[in-house]
Design an enzyme around this catalytic site. Structure first.
Site, PDB file in Angstrom:
ATOM      1  N   ARG A 242    -100.792  -8.416  59.579  1.00  0.00           N
ATOM      2  CA  ARG A 242    -101.790  -7.708  58.763  1.00  0.00           C
ATOM      3  C   ARG A 242    -101.992  -6.278  59.255  1.00  0.00           C
ATOM      4  NH1 ARG A 242    -107.018 -10.947  58.865  1.00  0.00           N
ATOM      5  NH2 ARG A 242    -106.291 -11.281  60.975  1.00  0.00           N
TER       6      ARG A 242
ATOM      7  N   ASN B  91    -104.797 -13.316  55.671  1.00  0.00           N
ATOM      8  CA  ASN B  91    -104.224 -14.572  56.125  1.00  0.00           C
ATOM      9  C   ASN B  91    -104.740 -15.695  55.242  1.00  0.00           C
ATOM     10  OD1 ASN B  91    -102.848 -13.473  58.299  1.00  0.00           O
ATOM     11  ND2 ASN B  91    -104.418 -14.007  59.799  1.00  0.00           N
TER      12      ASN B  91
END
Length: 98
Positions: free
Chosen positions: A27, A45
């Site tokens: 990320r 996520n």
């Protein structure tokens, strides 16, 4: 007759990646790459260990982002990559991590 201007047409893609994509900075690196390319959207996520991404921007920028997401950052290992164009009215203001 000129074709579409790939630098001004705004595209939006939803991306779902599986593999070793959590706990490896996926990320964080995605946000950095998005900022470098000038695309907007978000990355998050999922509970099943995968990552989802919404990418919005000029066609050329989105293509570069999708190409990067197929591989991910150095410590990630993407084993499954699915992307689909989304036709939405919402325009994201920035790219952020959820």
């Amino acid at each position: 007759m000129p074709g579409p201007d790939l630098d001004t047409k705004i595209e939006t893609y939803y991306v779902h990646v599986r593999g070793i994509v959590q706990g490896v900075g996926f990320r964080h690196h995605t946000v950095r790459r998005a900022h470098a390319l000038g695309v907007r959207g978000w990355v998050a996520n999922l509970d099943d260990g995968s990552v989802e991404v919404m990418v919005q921007g000029a066609a050329n920028q989105v293509d570069l982002m999708l190409e990067w997401l197929r591989r991910g950052p150095p410590h990630a290992r993407v084993t499954e990559f699915v992307s689909e164009e989304r036709f939405i009215d919402k325009r994201f203001e920035r790219f952020e991590q959820h």
